[in-house]
Design a protein around this motif. Structure first.
Motif, PDB file in Angstrom:
ATOM      1  N   ALA A  66       0.864  -1.174   0.000  1.00 29.15           N
ATOM      2  CA  ALA A  66       0.000   0.000   0.000  1.00 29.15           C
ATOM      3  C   ALA A  66       0.903   1.227   0.000  1.00 29.15           C
ATOM      4  N   THR A  67       0.989   1.903  -1.134  1.00 33.44           N
ATOM      5  CA  THR A  67       1.853   3.070  -1.281  1.00 33.44           C
ATOM      6  C   THR A  67       1.003   4.335  -1.339  1.00 33.44           C
ATOM      7  N   GLY A  68       1.685   5.473  -1.371  1.00 36.58           N
ATOM      8  CA  GLY A  68       0.964   6.731  -1.487  1.00 36.58           C
ATOM      9  C   GLY A  68       0.224   6.877  -2.803  1.00 36.58           C
ATOM     10  N   SER A  69       0.592   6.062  -3.782  1.00 34.70           N
ATOM     11  CA  SER A  69      -0.056   6.129  -5.099  1.00 34.70           C
ATOM     12  C   SER A  69      -1.066   5.009  -5.304  1.00 34.70           C
ATOM     13  N   GLY A  70      -1.268   4.167  -4.294  1.00 33.13           N
ATOM     14  CA  GLY A  70      -2.209   3.066  -4.418  1.00 33.13           C
ATOM     15  C   GLY A  70      -1.534   1.723  -4.210  1.00 33.13           C
ATOM     16  N   ALA A  71      -2.271   0.665  -4.492  1.00 28.77           N
ATOM     17  CA  ALA A  71      -1.765  -0.687  -4.296  1.00 28.77           C
ATOM     18  C   ALA A  71      -0.803  -1.072  -5.410  1.00 28.77           C
ATOM     19  N   VAL A  72       0.276  -1.770  -5.028  1.00 26.55           N
ATOM     20  CA  VAL A  72       1.251  -2.286  -5.993  1.00 26.55           C
ATOM     21  C   VAL A  72       1.348  -3.790  -5.773  1.00 26.55           C
ATOM     22  N   VAL A  73       0.930  -4.551  -6.772  1.00 23.80           N
ATOM     23  CA  VAL A  73       0.823  -6.002  -6.659  1.00 23.80           C
ATOM     24  C   VAL A  73       1.952  -6.662  -7.451  1.00 23.80           C
ATOM     25  N   THR A  74       2.420  -7.791  -6.956  1.00 25.54           N
ATOM     26  CA  THR A  74       3.446  -8.549  -7.651  1.00 25.54           C
ATOM     27  C   THR A  74       3.004  -9.999  -7.830  1.00 25.54           C
ATOM     28  N   ASN A  75       3.467 -10.636  -8.905  1.00 29.91           N
ATOM     29  CA  ASN A  75       3.273 -12.070  -9.083  1.00 29.91           C
ATOM     30  C   ASN A  75       4.313 -12.870  -8.302  1.00 29.91           C
ATOM     31  N   GLY A  76       5.360 -12.184  -7.845  1.00 33.80           N
ATOM     32  CA  GLY A  76       6.390 -12.813  -7.027  1.00 33.80           C
ATOM     33  C   GLY A  76       6.114 -12.546  -5.565  1.00 33.80           C
ATOM     34  N   THR A  77       7.117 -12.012  -4.874  1.00 28.92           N
ATOM     35  CA  THR A  77       6.980 -11.687  -3.454  1.00 28.92           C
ATOM     36  C   THR A  77       7.672 -10.358  -3.177  1.00 28.92           C
ATOM     37  N   TRP A  78       6.969  -9.468  -2.495  1.00 26.84           N
ATOM     38  CA  TRP A  78       7.607  -8.267  -1.974  1.00 26.84           C
ATOM     39  C   TRP A  78       8.258  -8.627  -0.641  1.00 26.84           C
ATOM     40  N   LEU A  79       9.577  -8.530  -0.568  1.00 25.18           N
ATOM     41  CA  LEU A  79      10.295  -8.721   0.686  1.00 25.18           C
ATOM     42  C   LEU A  79      10.433  -7.350   1.337  1.00 25.18           C
ATOM     43  N   VAL A  80       9.844  -7.190   2.514  1.00 31.33           N
ATOM     44  CA  VAL A  80       9.756  -5.880   3.171  1.00 31.33           C
ATOM     45  C   VAL A  80      10.639  -5.897   4.412  1.00 31.33           C
ATOM     46  N   ILE A  81      11.555  -4.948   4.480  1.00 32.56           N
ATOM     47  CA  ILE A  81      12.572  -4.937   5.530  1.00 32.56           C
ATOM     48  C   ILE A  81      12.536  -3.599   6.256  1.00 32.56           C
ATOM     49  N   ASP A  82      12.444  -3.650   7.589  1.00 34.65           N
ATOM     50  CA  ASP A  82      12.465  -2.445   8.418  1.00 34.65           C
ATOM     51  C   ASP A  82      13.853  -2.272   9.028  1.00 34.65           C
ATOM     52  N   VAL A  83      14.395  -1.071   8.893  1.00 32.97           N
ATOM     53  CA  VAL A  83      15.745  -0.751   9.359  1.00 32.97           C
ATOM     54  C   VAL A  83      15.709   0.548  10.146  1.00 32.97           C
ATOM     55  N   THR A  84      16.430   0.585  11.264  1.00 32.70           N
ATOM     56  CA  THR A  84      16.683   1.848  11.955  1.00 32.70           C
ATOM     57  C   THR A  84      18.082   2.316  11.586  1.00 32.70           C
TER      58      THR A  84
END
Length: 206
Positions: A66-84
Motif C-alpha cells: 500500500a503506497t501513497g499512489s495506491g496498491a502495488v501487486v506482484t506475481n512474485g513476493t515483496w520482501l519488506v525490511i524495516d531498518v533503523t
C-alpha cells in the motif's frame, strides 16, 4: 660499446620482468585492495559503518504494497525490511540498498515502493522501510547489502543475513496481508542550536 649498452638495457628489461612476475606470485590477490569492507550482521545487530550505524529490525513479505499512489501487486513476493538508521557526520541521502539471493542475483529497491530516505539527520534515529520484489520461491539465503553508493570500492558495506531458511521462505511466500510503505521518517527531531541537548548531540563531531 654500443652493443654493450644494448646488452645492458636487455638485461635490465629481463630483470624488471622477472621482478614483476615475482610480485605477482608473492601477492596474487593484490587487486582485491579495491574491494569493499564488508560488515557482517544478522537481524537485530547494530552495524557500525563509516557513514552510519544501522540495525535491521524485522523482515516480512506480501503480495501487495500500500503506497501513497495506491496498491502495488506482484506475481512474485515483496520482501519488506524495516531498518533503523543513525547517520553520522553527514546527512545520509539514501545509499545503495539491494537484496542478493543465494544465487548471487541482485534485486534493488523499486521506485514503485515509495522508497526514499530523503535526508537523514546525523545522530537522529530514522525508520526506513525498504521493499524488494523477488521471484516467489527464491527467498532462502537472501542477504541485505547497504552501501553509500553503487560503487562501494574501499568503503564500508553492511551485509545482513536475513535469516531466511527454506521453512521461513515458504512462510514468507505465503503471506498475503497488505503491507503499507511510506517515505522514511525520524523518530524524533534533533535539538536546535541553543536548545537543551544540542551540545551533547554535536560534541563528538569535531
Amino acid at each position: 660499446m654500443r652493443w654493450l649498452a644494448r646488452g645492458g638495457v636487455g638485461v635490465a628489461l629481463v630483470a624488471a620482468l622477472a621482478l614483476g612476475r615475482w610480485i605477482d606470485d608473492a601477492w596474487p590477490g593484490r587487486e582485491l585492495d579495491v574491494g569493499s569492507f564488508e560488515r557482517a550482521a544478522v537481524v537485530g545487530d547494530r552495524v557500525t559503518l563509516r557513514y552510519a550505524d544501522l540495525r535491521l529490525e524485522s523482515v516480512t513479505a506480501t503480495k501487495t504494497l500500500a503506497t501513497g499512489s495506491g496498491a502495488v501487486v506482484t506475481n512474485g513476493t515483496w520482501l519488506v525490511i524495516d531498518v533503523t538508521l543513525w547517520a553520522k557526520r553527514e546527512w545520509f541521502t539514501g545509499g545503495y540498498w539491494r537484496v542478493v539471493d543465494a544465487r548471487g542475483r541482485i534485486f534493488e529497491t523499486d521506485p514503485r515502493s515509495d522508497f526514499n530516505i530523503l535526508q537523514a539527520t546525523p545522530k537522529v534515529p530514522w525508520h526506513v522501510r525498504a521493499a524488494f520484489e523477488l521471484p516467489a520461491g527464491d527467498l532462502a539465503g537472501a542477504t541485505l547489502r547497504i552501501s553509500p553508493a553503487e560503487d562501494d570500492r574501499r568503503d564500508d558495506v553492511a551485509v545482513v543475513d536475513l535469516g531466511i531458511d527454506d521453512d521461513r521462505a515458504a512462510e514468507l511466500d505465503g503471506l498475503t496481508d497488505i503491507v503499507p510503505v511510506q517515505q522514511s521518517s525520524s523518530f524524533s527531531q534533533p535539538p536546535l542550536p541553543g536548545e537543551d541537548g544540542y551540545d551533547d548531540l554535536w560534541k563528538d563531531q569535531s
